[in-house]
Write a protein that holds these residues in place. Sequence first.
Motif, PDB file in Angstrom:
ATOM      1  N   GLU A  24      27.784  80.246 -24.440  1.00 31.66           N
ATOM      2  CA  GLU A  24      26.863  80.396 -25.574  1.00 31.66           C
ATOM      3  C   GLU A  24      27.333  79.668 -26.831  1.00 31.66           C
ATOM      4  OE1 GLU A  24      26.175  84.496 -26.267  1.00 31.66           O
ATOM      5  OE2 GLU A  24      25.231  84.866 -24.305  1.00 31.66           O
ATOM      6  N   ILE A  25      28.428  78.931 -26.738  1.00 29.35           N
ATOM      7  CA  ILE A  25      28.907  78.182 -27.898  1.00 29.35           C
ATOM      8  C   ILE A  25      27.911  77.075 -28.244  1.00 29.35           C
ATOM      9  CG2 ILE A  25      30.729  76.682 -28.766  1.00 29.35           C
ATOM     10  CD1 ILE A  25      32.709  78.187 -27.088  1.00 29.35           C
ATOM     11  N   GLU A  26      27.525  77.024 -29.497  1.00 29.22           N
ATOM     12  CA  GLU A  26      26.546  76.027 -29.960  1.00 29.22           C
ATOM     13  C   GLU A  26      27.265  74.899 -30.682  1.00 29.22           C
ATOM     14  OE1 GLU A  26      22.759  75.644 -33.058  1.00 29.22           O
ATOM     15  OE2 GLU A  26      23.708  77.603 -32.685  1.00 29.22           O
TER      16      GLU A  26
ATOM     17  N   SER B 143      34.281  86.591 -38.718  1.00 28.59           N
ATOM     18  CA  SER B 143      34.457  86.066 -37.351  1.00 28.59           C
ATOM     19  C   SER B 143      33.720  84.746 -37.157  1.00 28.59           C
ATOM     20  CB  SER B 143      33.975  87.095 -36.314  1.00 28.59           C
ATOM     21  OG  SER B 143      34.783  88.243 -36.338  1.00 28.59           O
ATOM     22  N   ARG B 144      33.895  83.847 -38.095  1.00 33.64           N
ATOM     23  CA  ARG B 144      33.300  82.511 -37.982  1.00 33.64           C
ATOM     24  C   ARG B 144      34.379  81.562 -37.447  1.00 33.64           C
ATOM     25  NH1 ARG B 144      30.257  81.090 -43.488  1.00 33.64           N
ATOM     26  NH2 ARG B 144      32.313  81.595 -44.381  1.00 33.64           N
TER      27      ARG B 144
ATOM     28  N   ASP C 142      31.104  82.997 -32.774  1.00 38.42           N
ATOM     29  CA  ASP C 142      31.691  84.165 -33.421  1.00 38.42           C
ATOM     30  C   ASP C 142      32.916  84.696 -32.697  1.00 38.42           C
ATOM     31  OD1 ASP C 142      30.543  85.177 -31.161  1.00 38.42           O
ATOM     32  OD2 ASP C 142      29.174  86.561 -32.189  1.00 38.42           O
ATOM     33  N   GLY C 143      33.307  84.054 -31.589  1.00 43.37           N
ATOM     34  CA  GLY C 143      34.487  84.468 -30.867  1.00 43.37           C
ATOM     35  C   GLY C 143      34.287  85.661 -29.957  1.00 43.37           C
ATOM     36  N   ILE C 144      33.084  86.181 -29.883  1.00 43.10           N
ATOM     37  CA  ILE C 144      32.821  87.377 -29.072  1.00 43.10           C
ATOM     38  C   ILE C 144      32.025  87.027 -27.821  1.00 43.10           C
ATOM     39  CG2 ILE C 144      31.743  89.647 -29.038  1.00 43.10           C
ATOM     40  CD1 ILE C 144      32.246  89.817 -32.033  1.00 43.10           C
ATOM     41  N   GLY C 145      30.992  86.235 -27.968  1.00 50.85           N
ATOM     42  CA  GLY C 145      30.131  85.896 -26.848  1.00 50.85           C
ATOM     43  C   GLY C 145      30.830  85.003 -25.846  1.00 50.85           C
ATOM     44  N   PRO C 146      30.232  84.783 -24.692  1.00 47.48           N
ATOM     45  CA  PRO C 146      30.829  83.907 -23.671  1.00 47.48           C
ATOM     46  C   PRO C 146      30.892  82.466 -24.147  1.00 47.48           C
ATOM     47  CG  PRO C 146      28.591  84.521 -23.062  1.00 47.48           C
ATOM     48  CD  PRO C 146      28.934  85.364 -24.253  1.00 47.48           C
TER      49      PRO C 146
ATOM     50  N   THR D  89      41.392  73.957 -31.526  1.00 43.88           N
ATOM     51  CA  THR D  89      40.926  74.153 -32.909  1.00 43.88           C
ATOM     52  C   THR D  89      40.032  73.006 -33.352  1.00 43.88           C
ATOM     53  OG1 THR D  89      42.902  75.424 -33.474  1.00 43.88           O
ATOM     54  CG2 THR D  89      41.671  74.452 -35.291  1.00 43.88           C
ATOM     55  N   VAL D  90      40.455  71.783 -33.031  1.00 43.91           N
ATOM     56  CA  VAL D  90      39.641  70.614 -33.403  1.00 43.91           C
ATOM     57  C   VAL D  90      38.281  70.669 -32.703  1.00 43.91           C
ATOM     58  CG1 VAL D  90      39.507  68.104 -33.332  1.00 43.91           C
ATOM     59  CG2 VAL D  90      41.685  69.222 -33.876  1.00 43.91           C
ATOM     60  N   LEU D  91      38.269  71.040 -31.434  1.00 39.34           N
ATOM     61  CA  LEU D  91      37.001  71.126 -30.701  1.00 39.34           C
ATOM     62  C   LEU D  91      36.109  72.236 -31.259  1.00 39.34           C
ATOM     63  CD1 LEU D  91      38.208  70.607 -27.017  1.00 39.34           C
ATOM     64  CD2 LEU D  91      37.021  68.963 -28.495  1.00 39.34           C
ATOM     65  N   LEU D  92      36.700  73.386 -31.540  1.00 42.70           N
ATOM     66  CA  LEU D  92      35.910  74.515 -32.054  1.00 42.70           C
ATOM     67  C   LEU D  92      35.393  74.271 -33.466  1.00 42.70           C
ATOM     68  CD1 LEU D  92      38.023  77.544 -30.769  1.00 42.70           C
ATOM     69  CD2 LEU D  92      35.749  76.853 -29.978  1.00 42.70           C
ATOM     70  N   SER D  93      36.022  73.340 -34.186  1.00 41.36           N
ATOM     71  CA  SER D  93      35.562  73.062 -35.550  1.00 41.36           C
ATOM     72  C   SER D  93      34.162  72.447 -35.567  1.00 41.36           C
ATOM     73  CB  SER D  93      36.543  72.129 -36.257  1.00 41.36           C
ATOM     74  OG  SER D  93      36.544  70.844 -35.649  1.00 41.36           O
ATOM     75  N   GLY D  94      33.718  71.936 -34.439  1.00 43.43           N
ATOM     76  CA  GLY D  94      32.369  71.375 -34.372  1.00 43.43           C
ATOM     77  C   GLY D  94      31.370  72.301 -33.720  1.00 43.43           C
TER      78      GLY D  94
END
Length: 318
Positions: free
Chosen positions: A78-80, A285-286, A71-75, A62-67
Amino acid sequence: MSDLPLIQADRAAPPPAATTPTGGRRRRVRLLSRTDRVVVALMVAVPLLLVVGLVWLPAGATVLLSGTDWDGIGPVSEIEWVGGRNYADVVQNYPPFVPAVQNNLLWLAALFVVATPFGMFLAVLLDKELRGTRFYQTALYLPVVLSLALIGFVWQLLYSRDQGLVNAVLGTDVDWYGDPDVNIWAVLVAAGWRHVGYIMLLYLAGLKGVDPSLREAAAVDGASEGRTFFKVIFPVLRPINIIVLVVTVIESLRAFDLVWVINKGRNGLELISALVTQNVVGEASRIGFGSALATIMLVVSLVFITVYLATVLREGRR
């Protein structure tokens, strides 16, 4: 011949206990068998794996994804990475955030100022072993067993605008859950109803462990019951007070079920936990934005948990 009994006595005497170089007795160490070592290892490893897998890894993710912006759908490739932009957007560009913080603070104040002292008062009364104490303990603790979602349904029947008991008794026509000016207060009553039983049980357990000689000494000195409680008993309950403080803060932060059942945390019932759910599993989905909200909750919770653990460890050293 006269020396024979002495020789036999020496032979019958047990060998002296082994001593250490410092003069102390050496304790015999009993080694654990292989089966015991396996059982102990499993008892430590299984809970540890569950805590790490179900608590710490999701919290770290969660801490890592906060930065990130995802959208939780793509691979995952593709996380920016956006750094602290989500936190800036939460504070500056997200209108529900300020009302949610205000409602969480109001929730904390209501539980801490009203529900917690009332639960402590009930614990003091029940500690006197009045007639029907077991019945009262069960009746007051029953809401704690129920989930907040079920409590929301129960109070929804009581707050019903047309057929609710509250409007029938008061002779009013108030939409307790639909009016944004009063719904937060109606929800706090329902949440406090559950919280009182929890606090009552904690303080009742603490009061049962107080040394009776403290009350006897205070009675001999002529202290009243109120003075005895606040000057003698209440300071002894310091570990319970810390637990109650931490529990109350966490309850105010994780409040979710009740408002989600009513209107999904909208229309005057905004809470941080509801905003997290709306952004993570809702239509938006943010994931990154919702993770930033969840991280804020995590940091606030860790502050009070750290205070609690530091207090417990300090008490353990004494």
